[in-house]
Design an enzyme around this catalytic site. Structure first.
Site, PDB file in Angstrom:
ATOM      1  N   ASP A  13     -46.045  18.075  73.840  1.00  0.00           N
ATOM      2  CA  ASP A  13     -45.086  18.500  74.866  1.00  0.00           C
ATOM      3  C   ASP A  13     -45.770  19.008  76.123  1.00  0.00           C
ATOM      4  O   ASP A  13     -45.259  19.890  76.810  1.00  0.00           O
ATOM      5  CB  ASP A  13     -44.142  19.588  74.307  1.00  0.00           C
ATOM      6  N   LYS A  16     -46.701  14.599  79.253  1.00  0.00           N
ATOM      7  CA  LYS A  16     -47.559  13.423  79.466  1.00  0.00           C
ATOM      8  C   LYS A  16     -46.892  12.374  80.349  1.00  0.00           C
ATOM      9  O   LYS A  16     -47.548  11.686  81.115  1.00  0.00           O
ATOM     10  CB  LYS A  16     -47.933  12.812  78.114  1.00  0.00           C
ATOM     11  N   GLY A  40     -41.291  13.153  72.071  1.00  0.00           N
ATOM     12  CA  GLY A  40     -40.200  13.346  73.024  1.00  0.00           C
ATOM     13  C   GLY A  40     -40.752  13.408  74.430  1.00  0.00           C
ATOM     14  O   GLY A  40     -41.494  14.314  74.764  1.00  0.00           O
ATOM     15  N   HIS A  41     -40.455  12.396  75.209  1.00  0.00           N
ATOM     16  CA  HIS A  41     -40.859  12.413  76.619  1.00  0.00           C
ATOM     17  C   HIS A  41     -39.608  12.671  77.441  1.00  0.00           C
ATOM     18  O   HIS A  41     -38.644  11.920  77.325  1.00  0.00           O
ATOM     19  CB  HIS A  41     -41.383  11.040  77.077  1.00  0.00           C
ATOM     20  N   GLN A 223     -47.616  13.096  70.704  1.00  0.00           N
ATOM     21  CA  GLN A 223     -48.182  14.300  70.097  1.00  0.00           C
ATOM     22  C   GLN A 223     -49.438  14.713  70.881  1.00  0.00           C
ATOM     23  O   GLN A 223     -49.466  14.533  72.085  1.00  0.00           O
ATOM     24  CB  GLN A 223     -48.463  14.116  68.597  1.00  0.00           C
TER      25      GLN A 223
HETATM   26  P1  IMP Z   1     -44.093  15.147  62.026  1.00  0.00           P
HETATM   27  O1  IMP Z   1     -44.863  14.412  63.057  1.00  0.00           O
HETATM   28  O2  IMP Z   1     -42.603  14.991  62.178  1.00  0.00           O
HETATM   29  O3  IMP Z   1     -44.550  14.861  60.622  1.00  0.00           O
HETATM   30  O4  IMP Z   1     -44.367  16.724  62.242  1.00  0.00           O
HETATM   31  C1  IMP Z   1     -45.642  17.285  62.023  1.00  0.00           C
HETATM   32  C2  IMP Z   1     -45.934  18.373  63.040  1.00  0.00           C
HETATM   33  O5  IMP Z   1     -46.132  17.790  64.324  1.00  0.00           O
HETATM   34  C3  IMP Z   1     -44.788  19.384  63.225  1.00  0.00           C
HETATM   35  O6  IMP Z   1     -45.357  20.643  63.505  1.00  0.00           O
HETATM   36  C4  IMP Z   1     -44.063  18.857  64.444  1.00  0.00           C
HETATM   37  O7  IMP Z   1     -43.340  19.870  65.092  1.00  0.00           O
HETATM   38  C5  IMP Z   1     -45.230  18.364  65.258  1.00  0.00           C
HETATM   39  N1  IMP Z   1     -44.864  17.314  66.227  1.00  0.00           N
HETATM   40  C6  IMP Z   1     -44.617  16.021  65.975  1.00  0.00           C
HETATM   41  N2  IMP Z   1     -44.329  15.364  67.096  1.00  0.00           N
HETATM   42  C7  IMP Z   1     -44.430  16.230  68.103  1.00  0.00           C
HETATM   43  C8  IMP Z   1     -44.290  16.123  69.523  1.00  0.00           C
HETATM   44  O8  IMP Z   1     -44.030  15.069  70.100  1.00  0.00           O
HETATM   45  N3  IMP Z   1     -44.467  17.279  70.211  1.00  0.00           N
HETATM   46  C9  IMP Z   1     -44.795  18.439  69.617  1.00  0.00           C
HETATM   47  N4  IMP Z   1     -44.950  18.575  68.307  1.00  0.00           N
HETATM   48  C10 IMP Z   1     -44.766  17.484  67.548  1.00  0.00           C
END
Ligand code: IMP
Length: 427
Positions: A13, A16, A40-41, A223
């Protein structure tokens, strides 16, 4: 040439999409190489707000071809929901290319993500619940379903049944859930096949040819470094490799094709989900950052945890990703603070360390050591040149640059595409 990777340097977040936007019309291909619709963009283009989860943000750029690489896990319901939403708003999505080797997130991955998190209780990861981890587990276990399987119904059936034979045992006997009917899963997937077919491409071939022809290929990370399954705060990470090296694996290009790696760093730090976060603020200051920065997840709506800029966290990302540049985002959110603490190291069991500790246990216990920089009162959202920024704001930027050891080439000073201060071109 050139191949450019954009990657988050903290816990996601970072904004990007803002840096991607700056490259604008000069980008020929925008490629997602890891993750899925956990990302999430949020983008603001011509005053319109777009929230994307799975599609590359370059989909909003009519000059670039959006690509989903093999390293991505695709929820087809979400993919077409996003495509439909954009089409309804007049965005052309017909050029989208999807790798035949990308894995698919199915109903059983979503269910397993949610039940395993519940089962873990206080040891949960805080996942987005989108089925990301279970889909990547199946990929590594060689039980995954790939895009190409949709075009061979008998293979698809064999694979779904093989996966569910095992998972239904788990769902029924361990998690006390109802079994999932393979026919429902297969029907859902086959229902998307013909719509997907025209988008399926030999992505490595397309991208390598583009690079041969001197076109600009932008690999858009989802991520961030500290959520990387190998280099992040394991186990509080996502299940893929968002780091720059992941672009090679997740898109099918060699390391020699990457010319530039741009790390995106928020001017402070946020994180969603569980896991260590030394500079986290649990007081009113944290609440103020959250409110001022609108720090609520694009994907899950969860409150983001907020804290001060942590220089060692970005420094280790710079090293492992080989950042050539940093794009600093949301600097405008820090306007109005009298002093701004910046973490320059930690105390671990009474010992001062300058870098992110080697072990997770030490990182959990790391107490930040702060340097206090002067803040600025002015609204900086109208700044377009570095010299437009107040002197103390310039000093903040220069100090971050020094601490991280990488030049800051762009600065975000507001949500819209135009609200940037560029110091060096990103191509
Ligand atoms: P997962 O990717 O849904 O398995 O989540 C694993 C961890 O990555 C969790 O702490 C999520 O909140 C975090 N996470 C996954 N995608 C994002 C993102 O796009 N932004 C911030 N955190 C993320």
């Amino acid at each position: 040439m050139p191949g450019i990777v954009i990657v988050g340097s903290q816990w996601g977040d970072e904004g990007k999409g803002k840096a991607t936007d700056q490259l604008g019309d000069r980008v020929d291909y925008t490629v997602r190489y890891s993750g899925g619709n956990n990302a999430g963009h949020t983008l603001v283009v011509n005053g319109e707000r777009y929230a994307l989860h799975l599609l590359p943000s370059g989909i909003l750029n009519p000059h670039s071809t959006p690509v989903i690489g093999n390293g991505v896990v695709i929820d087809l319901d979400v993919l077409f929901e996003e495509v439909d939403g954009l089409t309804a708003r007049g965005v052309d999505t017909t050029k989208l290319l999807v790798s035949a080797n990308a894995h698919i997130i199915t109903e059983y991955h979503r269910v397993l993500d949610r039940v395993t998190e519940r089962f873990l209780g206080s040891r949960r990861i805080g996942t987005t619940g989108r089925g990301i981890g279970p889909a990547y587990s199946d990929k590594i276990n060689r039980l995954g379903i790939r895009v190409q399987d949709l075009f061979d119904p008998s293979i698809l059936r064999q694979k779904v049944e093989a996966a569910l034979d095992q998972k239904n045992q788990l769902l029924v006997k361990v998690y006390n859930r109802r079994a999932i009917d393979p026919n429902e899963v297969i029907d859902n997937l086959l229902g998307h096949a013909e719509r997907l077919r025209p988008h399926v491409a030999d992505v490595p071939l397309v991208l390598n040819r583009a690079l041969d022809a001197d076109q600009v290929v932008l690999f858009e990370g989802a991520q961030a470094h500290h959520l990387d399954v190998d280099h992040g705060t394991y186990p509080y990470v996502t299940s893929s490799n968002p780091i720059a090296a992941g672009a090679c694996i997740g898109a099918g290009v060699g390391p020699t094709r990457i010319d530039r790696v741009i790390g995106i760093a928020k001017a402070y730090t946020t994180r969603v989900g569980e896991g260590p976060f030394p500079t986290e603020l649990l007081d009113d200051d944290g609440e103020k950052l959250r409110t001022d920065g609108h720090e609520f997840g694009t994907t899950t709506g969860r409150k983001r945890r907020c804290g001060w800029f942590d220089a060692p966290v970005v420094e280790v990302a710079a090293r492992i990703n080989g950042f050539t540049d940093i794009f600093l985002t949301k600097l405008d959110i820090l306007s109005g603070w009298k002093t701004i603490p910046v973490c320059v190291g930690y105390e671990v069991n009474g010992v001062r360390v300058d870098r992110v500790p080697l072990t997770q246990t030490d990182f959990h216990h790391a107490v930040p050591v702060y340097e206090y920089l002067d803040g600025w009162a002015e609204d900086i959202s109208g700044a377009r040149e570095f010299s437009d920024l107040p002197k103390t704001c310039q000093a903040y930027v220069r100090r971050l640059e020094e601490l991280v050891g990488v030049r800051i080439s762009g600065i975000g000073v507001g949500p819209s595409r135009e609200q940037v201060v560029m110091l060096h071109d990103l191509i």
